[in-house]
Design a protein around this motif. Structure first.
Motif, PDB file in Angstrom:
ATOM      1  N   ASP A 133       1.345  18.505  -0.171  1.00 42.04           N
ATOM      2  CA  ASP A 133       0.779  18.004  -1.434  1.00 42.04           C
ATOM      3  C   ASP A 133       1.788  17.260  -2.297  1.00 42.04           C
ATOM      4  O   ASP A 133       1.565  17.064  -3.478  1.00 42.04           O
ATOM      5  N   ARG A 134       2.881  16.841  -1.704  1.00 44.63           N
ATOM      6  CA  ARG A 134       3.845  16.019  -2.421  1.00 44.63           C
ATOM      7  C   ARG A 134       3.549  14.557  -2.121  1.00 44.63           C
ATOM      8  O   ARG A 134       3.044  14.228  -1.047  1.00 44.63           O
ATOM      9  N   PRO A 135       3.867  13.665  -3.063  1.00 46.28           N
ATOM     10  CA  PRO A 135       3.620  12.247  -2.813  1.00 46.28           C
ATOM     11  C   PRO A 135       4.355  11.754  -1.567  1.00 46.28           C
ATOM     12  O   PRO A 135       5.482  12.172  -1.292  1.00 46.28           O
ATOM     13  N   GLN A 136       3.690  10.911  -0.829  1.00 49.89           N
ATOM     14  CA  GLN A 136       4.246  10.354   0.407  1.00 49.89           C
ATOM     15  C   GLN A 136       4.047   8.850   0.384  1.00 49.89           C
ATOM     16  O   GLN A 136       2.981   8.365   0.009  1.00 49.89           O
ATOM     17  N   LYS A 137       5.071   8.122   0.779  1.00 42.73           N
ATOM     18  CA  LYS A 137       5.017   6.660   0.803  1.00 42.73           C
ATOM     19  C   LYS A 137       5.226   6.207   2.240  1.00 42.73           C
ATOM     20  O   LYS A 137       6.189   6.591   2.885  1.00 42.73           O
ATOM     21  N   ILE A 138       4.283   5.402   2.742  1.00 41.50           N
ATOM     22  CA  ILE A 138       4.375   4.884   4.104  1.00 41.50           C
ATOM     23  C   ILE A 138       4.386   3.355   4.021  1.00 41.50           C
ATOM     24  O   ILE A 138       3.485   2.755   3.437  1.00 41.50           O
ATOM     25  N   VAL A 139       5.417   2.760   4.598  1.00 43.48           N
ATOM     26  CA  VAL A 139       5.594   1.315   4.522  1.00 43.48           C
ATOM     27  C   VAL A 139       5.045   0.658   5.782  1.00 43.48           C
ATOM     28  O   VAL A 139       5.244   1.146   6.891  1.00 43.48           O
ATOM     29  N   GLY A 140       4.348  -0.432   5.588  1.00 40.45           N
ATOM     30  CA  GLY A 140       3.812  -1.221   6.691  1.00 40.45           C
ATOM     31  C   GLY A 140       3.851  -2.687   6.319  1.00 40.45           C
ATOM     32  O   GLY A 140       4.681  -3.108   5.501  1.00 40.45           O
ATOM     33  N   SER A 141       2.939  -3.451   6.875  1.00 42.25           N
ATOM     34  CA  SER A 141       2.895  -4.881   6.575  1.00 42.25           C
ATOM     35  C   SER A 141       1.450  -5.345   6.474  1.00 42.25           C
ATOM     36  O   SER A 141       0.536  -4.697   6.962  1.00 42.25           O
ATOM     37  N   TRP A 142       1.267  -6.463   5.799  1.00 43.60           N
ATOM     38  CA  TRP A 142      -0.044  -7.088   5.705  1.00 43.60           C
ATOM     39  C   TRP A 142       0.075  -8.528   6.158  1.00 43.60           C
ATOM     40  O   TRP A 142       1.129  -9.146   6.056  1.00 43.60           O
ATOM     41  N   THR A 143      -1.026  -9.047   6.668  1.00 40.58           N
ATOM     42  CA  THR A 143      -1.121 -10.445   7.080  1.00 40.58           C
ATOM     43  C   THR A 143      -2.449 -10.989   6.574  1.00 40.58           C
ATOM     44  O   THR A 143      -3.497 -10.397   6.835  1.00 40.58           O
ATOM     45  N   ALA A 144      -2.393 -12.093   5.857  1.00 43.19           N
ATOM     46  CA  ALA A 144      -3.625 -12.706   5.370  1.00 43.19           C
ATOM     47  C   ALA A 144      -4.379 -13.334   6.529  1.00 43.19           C
ATOM     48  O   ALA A 144      -3.789 -13.968   7.398  1.00 43.19           O
ATOM     49  N   GLN A 145      -5.675 -13.119   6.549  1.00 41.89           N
ATOM     50  CA  GLN A 145      -6.569 -13.712   7.531  1.00 41.89           C
ATOM     51  C   GLN A 145      -7.482 -14.683   6.784  1.00 41.89           C
ATOM     52  O   GLN A 145      -7.314 -14.897   5.604  1.00 41.89           O
ATOM     53  N   SER A 146      -8.460 -15.208   7.423  1.00 44.33           N
ATOM     54  CA  SER A 146      -9.387 -16.121   6.748  1.00 44.33           C
ATOM     55  C   SER A 146     -10.417 -15.352   5.924  1.00 44.33           C
ATOM     56  O   SER A 146     -10.622 -14.162   6.124  1.00 44.33           O
ATOM     57  N   ASN A 147     -11.058 -16.047   5.009  1.00 39.72           N
ATOM     58  CA  ASN A 147     -12.177 -15.502   4.219  1.00 39.72           C
ATOM     59  C   ASN A 147     -11.831 -14.227   3.465  1.00 39.72           C
ATOM     60  O   ASN A 147     -12.575 -13.257   3.504  1.00 39.72           O
ATOM     61  N   ASN A 148     -10.706 -14.203   2.770  1.00 37.21           N
ATOM     62  CA  ASN A 148     -10.292 -13.059   1.949  1.00 37.21           C
ATOM     63  C   ASN A 148     -10.077 -11.777   2.745  1.00 37.21           C
ATOM     64  O   ASN A 148     -10.181 -10.683   2.200  1.00 37.21           O
ATOM     65  N   LYS A 149      -9.801 -11.874   4.018  1.00 40.57           N
ATOM     66  CA  LYS A 149      -9.551 -10.696   4.829  1.00 40.57           C
ATOM     67  C   LYS A 149      -8.046 -10.506   5.013  1.00 40.57           C
ATOM     68  O   LYS A 149      -7.287 -11.464   5.075  1.00 40.57           O
ATOM     69  N   ILE A 150      -7.649  -9.238   5.074  1.00 38.63           N
ATOM     70  CA  ILE A 150      -6.242  -8.885   5.217  1.00 38.63           C
ATOM     71  C   ILE A 150      -6.116  -7.893   6.358  1.00 38.63           C
ATOM     72  O   ILE A 150      -6.861  -6.907   6.413  1.00 38.63           O
ATOM     73  N   LYS A 151      -5.185  -8.128   7.260  1.00 40.87           N
ATOM     74  CA  LYS A 151      -4.897  -7.153   8.311  1.00 40.87           C
ATOM     75  C   LYS A 151      -3.716  -6.318   7.851  1.00 40.87           C
ATOM     76  O   LYS A 151      -2.685  -6.846   7.451  1.00 40.87           O
ATOM     77  N   ILE A 152      -3.880  -4.999   7.905  1.00 42.09           N
ATOM     78  CA  ILE A 152      -2.849  -4.067   7.494  1.00 42.09           C
ATOM     79  C   ILE A 152      -2.350  -3.317   8.721  1.00 42.09           C
ATOM     80  O   ILE A 152      -3.145  -2.788   9.496  1.00 42.09           O
ATOM     81  N   ASP A 153      -1.050  -3.269   8.882  1.00 41.21           N
ATOM     82  CA  ASP A 153      -0.437  -2.495   9.961  1.00 41.21           C
ATOM     83  C   ASP A 153       0.453  -1.426   9.347  1.00 41.21           C
ATOM     84  O   ASP A 153       1.427  -1.735   8.664  1.00 41.21           O
TER      85      ASP A 153
END
Length: 110
Positions: A60-80
């Motif tokens: 129950d402690r805050p956790q931060k997980i780092v990844g990446s995002w890539t913009a796709q077409s039509n306001n879509k975003i891919k998150i890894d």
């Protein structure tokens, strides 16, 4: 990369689950006065393509997980992010201004 998204998206957002609808998740900026809650998840998009997922860890402690995002077409975003495995996730930005971010999570992608 960043020019495919509204500039207001680049901040730390907290999930406002009370405002969610059936298929849309609502986020408010950090500092927003939420009703009392045990804990809230959050996310952050950075202009350099970095994505941060904020949540509660197993103790129950805050956790931060780092990844990446890539913009796709039509306001879509891919998150890894590693917690989502190899498939990543797709999101659609429904709307975004300095006060509210509305996202629709789409099916996983390969």
């Amino acid at each position: 990369m960043a020019n495919h998204l509204p500039s207001t998206i680049f901040q730390h957002w907290i999930h406002s689950r009370e405002e969610d609808t059936e298929d849309i998740q609502v986020y408010r900026p950090i500092g927003y006065q939420f009703p009392p809650s045990r804990g809230r998840n959050g996310l952050e998009f950075r202009p350099n393509g970095e994505f941060i997922l904020y949540g509660l860890g197993p103790t129950d402690r805050p956790q931060k997980i780092v990844g990446s995002w890539t913009a796709q077409s039509n306001n879509k975003i891919k998150i890894d992010v590693s917690v989502w495995g190899d498939k990543g996730r797709m999101m659609e930005v429904i709307s975004c201004d300095e006060k509210v971010l509305k996202l629709r999570y789409l099916d996983s992608t390969s």
